[in-house]
Design an enzyme around this catalytic site. Structure first.
Site, mmCIF file in Angstrom:
data_model
loop_
_atom_site.group_PDB
_atom_site.id
_atom_site.type_symbol
_atom_site.label_atom_id
_atom_site.label_comp_id
_atom_site.label_asym_id
_atom_site.label_seq_id
_atom_site.Cartn_x
_atom_site.Cartn_y
_atom_site.Cartn_z
ATOM 1 C CG ASN A 9 48.854 45.780 28.346
ATOM 2 O OD1 ASN A 9 49.387 46.706 27.747
ATOM 3 N ND2 ASN A 9 47.653 45.881 28.911
ATOM 4 C CE LYS A 11 47.950 47.271 32.131
ATOM 5 N NZ LYS A 11 47.082 47.213 33.303
ATOM 6 C CG HIS A 96 43.375 46.904 28.622
ATOM 7 N ND1 HIS A 96 43.137 47.668 29.742
ATOM 8 C CD2 HIS A 96 44.171 45.882 29.023
ATOM 9 C CE1 HIS A 96 43.785 47.130 30.765
ATOM 10 N NE2 HIS A 96 44.408 46.041 30.360
ATOM 11 C CD GLU A 98 44.693 49.785 32.271
ATOM 12 O OE1 GLU A 98 45.545 49.953 31.379
ATOM 13 O OE2 GLU A 98 44.897 49.055 33.271
ATOM 14 C CD GLU A 168 43.547 41.972 30.867
ATOM 15 O OE1 GLU A 168 44.688 41.588 31.104
ATOM 16 O OE2 GLU A 168 43.266 43.128 30.520
ATOM 17 N N GLY A 174 46.029 45.307 38.159
ATOM 18 C CA GLY A 174 46.910 46.249 38.849
ATOM 19 C C GLY A 174 46.616 46.401 40.332
ATOM 20 C CB SER A 214 47.086 40.797 40.119
ATOM 21 O OG SER A 214 46.712 42.158 40.266
HETATM 22 P P1 PGA Z 1 48.222 43.607 35.656
HETATM 23 O O1 PGA Z 1 47.524 44.107 34.287
HETATM 24 O O2 PGA Z 1 48.922 42.319 35.330
HETATM 25 O O3 PGA Z 1 49.170 44.721 36.013
HETATM 26 O O4 PGA Z 1 47.132 43.429 36.652
HETATM 27 C C1 PGA Z 1 46.955 43.209 33.383
HETATM 28 C C2 PGA Z 1 46.369 43.958 32.208
HETATM 29 O O5 PGA Z 1 45.742 45.003 32.409
HETATM 30 O O6 PGA Z 1 46.504 43.535 31.045
#
Ligand code: PGA
Length: 252
Positions: A9, A11, A96, A98, A168, A174, A214
């Site tokens: 992903n 982003k 997601h 976000e 998630e 993140g 992460s």
């Molecule tokens: P990350 O993000 O691996 O940077 O923690 C995962 C995601 O939001 O899909």
């Protein structure tokens, strides 16, 4: 039986030129190994068609990170599921955290998005997960159950079977703070049970449930070794071909 999957992903990262370069690097690396899982990259809308032109679809799947909750029309700035499909993409990340947190996505809008994705033969990678407070106050299982019920349980068993789920935990995205493999396994087994109660054991056993938050080469192997963890949705570590491939190779 369900598939093992590693999905990136990206982003809101990379210019078009950087993104095409990264896709070429991943594609090239995949041509040299026999990946023991399906590999997908989910990229910004602007990158979809040009990335599609440089990857081998037999080795690397392509997806968007979102799509609109309407078919077409006067929705300035939105990108529809049919537009995504017309680029050659086969997947779309939906729900997601976000998107839920910063763009107000609700179960109602997500229902529309899932329906439109499926109508256009896109496979939704549907995200669920609790925030830190819910983890700490012990409501995390019921929170995730409600996210699944509210946005997905209107689907027929046939349509539900087309989905990929991604657990998630928001506190792990993140932040560098990964869920432990036991925490992931607890939730994934719980999710599979929720699916089995509604759609039966066969549908549940065939649903790929990815872990995200992460995930990196150093922790992927332990996470993926858990029986109900069928791969990962990878943010930060998918922006570097070498670290992304390190996660893909955790299945070898
Ligand atoms: P990350 O993000 O691996 O940077 O923690 C995962 C995601 O939001 O899909």
């Amino acid at each position: 039986m369900r598939k093992n999957i590693v999905a990136g992903n990206w982003k809101m990262n990379t210019t078009l030129q950087e993104g095409v370069g990264l896709a070429k690097d991943v594609n090239e690396a995949l041509s040299k190994v026999n990946a023991a899982c399906d590999v997908i990259i989910c990229v910004p809308f602007t990158h979809l068609a040009p990335v599609n032109a440089v990857i081998n679809p037999a080795k690397l799947g392509l997806g968007a990170e979102n799509c609109a909750d309407h078919k077409s029309g006067a929705y300035t700035g939105e990108v529809s599921a049919s537009m995504v499909a017309s680029t050659g993409a086969s997947y779309v990340i939906l729900g997601h955290s976000e998107r839920r947190q910063y763009y107000g996505e609700t179960a109602e809008t997500l229902k529309e998005k899932v329906a439109l994705a499926l109508e256009n033969n896109l496979t939704p990678i549907f995200c669920i997960g609790e925030v830190l407070e819910q983890r700490e106050n012990g409501t995390y299982l019921e929170v995730v159950k409600a996210q699944i019920e509210d946005a997905l349980f209107n689907l027929s068993a046939e349509d539900f079977s087309k989905l990929i789920l991604a657990y998630e935990p928001v506190w792990a995205i993140g932040t560098g703070k990964t869920a432990t493999d036991d925490q992931a396994q607890e939730m994934h087994a719980f999710i599979r049970g929720v699916i089995a109660d509604k759609y039966g054991k066969e549908v549940a056993d065939n649903t790929s449930i990815l872990y995200g938050g992460s995930c990196k080469p150093s922790n992927a192997r332990a996470l993926f070794a858990k029986p109900d963890v069928d791969g990962g949705l990878i943010g930060g570590a998918s922006l570097d071909a070498e670290s992304f491939m390190g996660i893909v190779e955790a299945f070898n």
